[in-house]
Design an enzyme around this catalytic site. Structure first.
Site, PDB file in Angstrom:
ATOM      1  N   ASP A  37      21.683  17.654  -2.729  1.00  9.11           N
ATOM      2  CA  ASP A  37      20.763  18.652  -2.613  1.00  9.11           C
ATOM      3  C   ASP A  37      19.403  18.512  -3.243  1.00  9.11           C
ATOM      4  O   ASP A  37      18.800  19.458  -3.539  1.00  9.11           O
ATOM      5  CB  ASP A  37      21.399  20.246  -2.907  1.00  9.11           C
ATOM      6  CG  ASP A  37      21.907  20.358  -4.494  1.00  9.11           C
ATOM      7  OD1 ASP A  37      21.917  18.973  -4.911  1.00  9.11           O
ATOM      8  OD2 ASP A  37      22.060  21.290  -5.000  1.00  9.11           O
ATOM      9  N   HIS A 230       3.895  -8.343  -2.059  1.00 10.30           N
ATOM     10  CA  HIS A 230       4.262  -7.177  -2.150  1.00 10.30           C
ATOM     11  C   HIS A 230       5.322  -6.879  -3.340  1.00 10.30           C
ATOM     12  O   HIS A 230       6.302  -6.158  -3.266  1.00 10.30           O
ATOM     13  CB  HIS A 230       5.177  -6.467  -0.861  1.00 10.30           C
ATOM     14  CG  HIS A 230       4.219  -6.445   0.189  1.00 10.30           C
ATOM     15  ND1 HIS A 230       4.420  -6.436   1.568  1.00 10.30           N
ATOM     16  CD2 HIS A 230       2.853  -6.444   0.275  1.00 10.30           C
ATOM     17  CE1 HIS A 230       3.507  -6.179   2.393  1.00 10.30           C
ATOM     18  NE2 HIS A 230       2.272  -6.265   1.621  1.00 10.30           N
ATOM     19  N   ASP A 247      -2.427  -3.932  -8.287  1.00  8.63           N
ATOM     20  CA  ASP A 247      -3.007  -3.448  -7.162  1.00  8.63           C
ATOM     21  C   ASP A 247      -2.508  -1.966  -6.957  1.00  8.63           C
ATOM     22  O   ASP A 247      -1.251  -1.721  -6.864  1.00  8.63           O
ATOM     23  CB  ASP A 247      -2.300  -4.077  -5.903  1.00  8.63           C
ATOM     24  CG  ASP A 247      -2.788  -3.627  -4.603  1.00  8.63           C
ATOM     25  OD1 ASP A 247      -3.366  -2.557  -4.352  1.00  8.63           O
ATOM     26  OD2 ASP A 247      -2.718  -4.471  -3.362  1.00  8.63           O
ATOM     27  N   ASP A 258      -7.383   2.421  -2.829  1.00  6.66           N
ATOM     28  CA  ASP A 258      -6.595   1.009  -2.760  1.00  6.66           C
ATOM     29  C   ASP A 258      -7.319   0.085  -3.364  1.00  6.66           C
ATOM     30  O   ASP A 258      -8.552  -0.610  -2.714  1.00  6.66           O
ATOM     31  CB  ASP A 258      -6.372   0.733  -1.053  1.00  6.66           C
ATOM     32  CG  ASP A 258      -5.189  -0.603  -1.248  1.00  6.66           C
ATOM     33  OD1 ASP A 258      -4.982  -1.016  -2.138  1.00  6.66           O
ATOM     34  OD2 ASP A 258      -5.248  -1.023   0.046  1.00  6.66           O
ATOM     35  N   HIS A 337      -2.923 -13.460   4.328  1.00  9.83           N
ATOM     36  CA  HIS A 337      -2.895 -12.277   4.510  1.00  9.83           C
ATOM     37  C   HIS A 337      -4.499 -11.906   5.222  1.00  9.83           C
ATOM     38  O   HIS A 337      -5.404 -12.808   5.143  1.00  9.83           O
ATOM     39  CB  HIS A 337      -2.953 -11.117   3.589  1.00  9.83           C
ATOM     40  CG  HIS A 337      -3.648 -10.975   2.435  1.00  9.83           C
ATOM     41  ND1 HIS A 337      -4.857 -10.751   2.194  1.00  9.83           N
ATOM     42  CD2 HIS A 337      -3.353 -11.681   1.072  1.00  9.83           C
ATOM     43  CE1 HIS A 337      -5.419 -11.020   0.852  1.00  9.83           C
ATOM     44  NE2 HIS A 337      -4.465 -11.368   0.409  1.00  9.83           N
ATOM     45  N   HIS A 341      -8.201  -3.739   5.768  1.00 12.86           N
ATOM     46  CA  HIS A 341      -7.618  -2.753   6.651  1.00 12.86           C
ATOM     47  C   HIS A 341      -8.246  -1.324   6.588  1.00 12.86           C
ATOM     48  O   HIS A 341      -8.946  -1.000   5.406  1.00 12.86           O
ATOM     49  CB  HIS A 341      -6.225  -2.301   6.277  1.00 12.86           C
ATOM     50  CG  HIS A 341      -5.747  -2.211   4.855  1.00 12.86           C
ATOM     51  ND1 HIS A 341      -5.779  -0.939   4.393  1.00 12.86           N
ATOM     52  CD2 HIS A 341      -5.401  -2.874   4.009  1.00 12.86           C
ATOM     53  CE1 HIS A 341      -5.714  -0.937   3.069  1.00 12.86           C
ATOM     54  NE2 HIS A 341      -5.377  -2.278   2.715  1.00 12.86           N
ATOM     55  N   HIS A 348      -2.913   2.562   4.366  1.00 13.87           N
ATOM     56  CA  HIS A 348      -3.165   1.774   5.477  1.00 13.87           C
ATOM     57  C   HIS A 348      -3.259   2.666   6.724  1.00 13.87           C
ATOM     58  O   HIS A 348      -2.441   2.974   7.345  1.00 13.87           O
ATOM     59  CB  HIS A 348      -2.143   0.570   5.792  1.00 13.87           C
ATOM     60  CG  HIS A 348      -2.053  -0.594   4.921  1.00 13.87           C
ATOM     61  ND1 HIS A 348      -2.429  -1.687   5.386  1.00 13.87           N
ATOM     62  CD2 HIS A 348      -1.878  -0.491   3.541  1.00 13.87           C
ATOM     63  CE1 HIS A 348      -2.070  -2.496   4.430  1.00 13.87           C
ATOM     64  NE2 HIS A 348      -1.789  -1.789   3.375  1.00 13.87           N
ATOM     65  N   GLU A 372     -10.642  -7.437   0.604  1.00 10.20           N
ATOM     66  CA  GLU A 372      -9.615  -8.150  -0.404  1.00 10.20           C
ATOM     67  C   GLU A 372      -9.229  -9.585  -0.048  1.00 10.20           C
ATOM     68  O   GLU A 372      -7.891  -9.835   0.214  1.00 10.20           O
ATOM     69  CB  GLU A 372      -8.364  -7.136  -0.307  1.00 10.20           C
ATOM     70  CG  GLU A 372      -7.625  -6.907   1.153  1.00 10.20           C
ATOM     71  CD  GLU A 372      -6.363  -6.152   0.912  1.00 10.20           C
ATOM     72  OE1 GLU A 372      -5.510  -6.502   0.421  1.00 10.20           O
ATOM     73  OE2 GLU A 372      -6.560  -5.184   1.671  1.00 10.20           O
ATOM     74  N   TYR A 376      -3.422 -17.479  -3.799  1.00  7.89           N
ATOM     75  CA  TYR A 376      -2.001 -17.472  -4.416  1.00  7.89           C
ATOM     76  C   TYR A 376      -1.455 -18.911  -4.328  1.00  7.89           C
ATOM     77  O   TYR A 376      -0.947 -19.491  -3.245  1.00  7.89           O
ATOM     78  CB  TYR A 376      -1.053 -16.387  -3.508  1.00  7.89           C
ATOM     79  CG  TYR A 376      -1.831 -15.028  -3.251  1.00  7.89           C
ATOM     80  CD1 TYR A 376      -1.687 -14.206  -4.026  1.00  7.89           C
ATOM     81  CD2 TYR A 376      -2.627 -15.139  -2.070  1.00  7.89           C
ATOM     82  CE1 TYR A 376      -2.613 -12.848  -3.868  1.00  7.89           C
ATOM     83  CE2 TYR A 376      -3.146 -14.025  -1.839  1.00  7.89           C
ATOM     84  CZ  TYR A 376      -3.082 -12.744  -2.591  1.00  7.89           C
ATOM     85  OH  TYR A 376      -3.880 -11.557  -2.443  1.00  7.89           O
ATOM     86  N   ARG A 394      -6.324 -11.430  -6.489  1.00  7.49           N
ATOM     87  CA  ARG A 394      -6.629 -10.710  -5.399  1.00  7.49           C
ATOM     88  C   ARG A 394      -7.657  -9.905  -5.876  1.00  7.49           C
ATOM     89  O   ARG A 394      -7.489  -9.133  -7.165  1.00  7.49           O
ATOM     90  CB  ARG A 394      -5.676 -10.060  -4.649  1.00  7.49           C
ATOM     91  CG  ARG A 394      -6.121  -9.171  -3.505  1.00  7.49           C
ATOM     92  CD  ARG A 394      -4.967  -8.689  -2.588  1.00  7.49           C
ATOM     93  NE  ARG A 394      -4.097  -7.908  -3.277  1.00  7.49           N
ATOM     94  CZ  ARG A 394      -2.913  -8.233  -3.200  1.00  7.49           C
ATOM     95  NH1 ARG A 394      -2.254  -9.549  -3.117  1.00  7.49           N
ATOM     96  NH2 ARG A 394      -2.073  -7.326  -3.769  1.00  7.49           N
ATOM     97  N   GLU A 396     -10.220  -6.518  -4.496  1.00  5.92           N
ATOM     98  CA  GLU A 396     -10.088  -5.414  -3.681  1.00  5.92           C
ATOM     99  C   GLU A 396     -10.766  -4.523  -3.878  1.00  5.92           C
ATOM    100  O   GLU A 396     -10.582  -3.573  -4.938  1.00  5.92           O
ATOM    101  CB  GLU A 396      -8.822  -5.074  -3.112  1.00  5.92           C
ATOM    102  CG  GLU A 396      -8.434  -4.040  -1.954  1.00  5.92           C
ATOM    103  CD  GLU A 396      -7.023  -3.749  -1.906  1.00  5.92           C
ATOM    104  OE1 GLU A 396      -6.775  -3.236  -0.570  1.00  5.92           O
ATOM    105  OE2 GLU A 396      -6.094  -3.894  -2.689  1.00  5.92           O
TER     106      GLU A 396
END
Length: 426
Positions: A37, A230, A247, A258, A337, A341, A348, A372, A376, A394, A396
């Site tokens: 609950d 990620h 990030d 972001d 990547h 976006h 996103h 961004e 890596y 990175r 961004e």
């Protein structure tokens, strides 16, 4: 904040996209059970919120369109003292009718019977066809004899592509809070701390500034952890001499930010770190300088890949002709990547990248997107000079397309080597 008149205007724009003799239905998000609950904090469905600004669950928005008339109807939960004791105050039909600029407001309990009335003279049904909401499944059973079922979601997503002045202000507010969080992370002493300590500092700043949730799970990745794109474990120690890729962005009044910054644990970049960092930074600045209406994202992507590849060749990370490297996709090992976006209510934003003819949508005034670039390099990559191994970077920012160019909405967040090192000395 966004006025009720703006939500009404959005509903009118959507309704114009529906053919005559149509009914359109959008359901609120359903509460997510954590266990037994207990529930996760409720977060409204983004499309439902975009059209109503309503944060309660168990609600429905209905469009009724004929050749001569358009009606919008809402269904909301009833006022119930017993339920409100457990789950909080409800607006109820009376208050909802005075707040929302719709034709009618009914109790959610009446939806099934009212819906049967609504569909009697309708030929088209527009709903969230791909949704797994249980309420939608019940509706689809009631309309199993209808052959003309359409997805309403793409119509809303196209609308969300261009931000209004009110939306841009809310995004700016979100970014301003996120700026404080990143500057806090840059300036505190990190000796003896773990990644999760830094995450706590960042999210503390969010909540202290009325951003009650993050826009996504914060990434605080020290050293080689940054080479997992990620990465959200955030459980490693902050090792002196390493970089930390952060990030993190908050959600404030349902609008996201972001931001990514990469900072040294001990406050000072080493020379190899500085070389890679400045390559990524210079690439980002050049890409942002190219942004204006009618430019395509794929062009920005291609240019970023060329700039990063040329830079990596100069540093000895890649070898050969940049054209051949890109043709063979060898640079993707270090920059896998996209350049960015859409961003808005969702970090996103699900607005389309292609039009109905499958052609790429060029940038337009009022769009907001991230830029961004990154590099890596895994610690075990022996094809790369040892001084660069284990570094992930990175950078961004959130960019608004303007009439003649663009505005970096997050330009106040420290980004150069000198700015970051200066904050670390405070």
């Amino acid at each position: 904040m966004i006025k009720e008149s703006e939500y009404k205007k959005r509903r009118e724009v959507l309704a114009k996209k529906l053919p005559d003799s149509s009914i359109g239905i959008i359901f609120s998000a359903e509460p997510a059970t954590r266990s037994n609950d207990t529930h996760h904090p409720y977060r409204q469905d983004s499309n439902f919120y975009y059209l109503t600004g309503f944060k309660e669950d168990n609600a429905v928005l209905v469009f009724l369109k004929t050749k001569h008339e358009l009606q919008t109807v809402m269904f909301v939960q009833k006022k119930d003292k017993t339920l409100e004791l457990w789950s909080g105050e409800r607006l109820g039909t009376k208050e909802a009718k005075s707040r929302f600029l719709v034709n009618e407001v009914y109790l959610r309990d009446d939806f099934k019977n009212k819906f049967k009335e609504f569909i009697k003279d309708k030929k088209n049904i527009y709903c969230e066809l791909a949704s797994k909401k249980s309420a939608l499944k019940k509706v689809l059973k009631l309309t199993k004899d209808f052959k003309t079922k359409h997805d309403i979601v793409p119509l809303i997503q196209k609308m969300r592509l261009i931000k209004s002045a009110s939306e841009i202000e809310l995004i700016k507010e979100s970014i301003a809070i996120t700026a404080k969080a990143h500057h806090r992370a840059m300036s505190i002493n990190k000796k003896g701390k773990f990644e999760y300590h830094l995450q706590a500092e960042i999210e503390h700043e969010f909540k202290m500034n009325a951003a009650y949730s993050d826009a996504y799970t914060s990434i605080v990745a020290c050293g080689n952890s940054a080479n997992t794109l990620h990465y959200i474990k955030n459980d490693k120690p902050l090792e002196s001499g390493e970089l930390i890729l952060i990030d993190a962005g908050c959600e404030h009044n349902y609008y996201a930010s972001d931001i990514t910054r990469t900072i040294p644990v001990n406050g000072k970049f080493t020379e190899p770190q500085k070389e890679l960092y400045n390559l990524v930074l210079e690439t980002q600045l050049k890409i942002i300088s190219m942004i204006k209406p009618f430019v395509k994202r794929t062009h920005l992507q291609e240019r970023a890949e060329i700039l990063l590849t040329k830079g990596m060749i100069e540093l000895g990370i890649l070898r050969g002709s940049y054209k051949k490297i890109i043709k063979l996709q060898k640079h993707k090992k270090y920059y896998p990547h996209g350049i960015g976006h859409w961003m808005g209510i969702d970090v996103h934003d699900p607005a389309p990248y292609k039009d109905d003819k499958h052609q790429e949508i060029p940038l337009q005034k009022g769009m907001v997107l991230t830029i961004e670039p990154g590099i890596y390099i895994d610690k075990d990559d022996r094809s790369v000079p040892e001084i660069y191994r284990g570094i992930g970077i990175r950078i961004e920012d959130d960019i608004l397309i303007t009439k003649d160019g663009c505005e970096n909405l997050s330009s106040d967040i420290a980004k150069t080597v000198e700015e970051i090192e200066a904050l670390a000395e405070l």
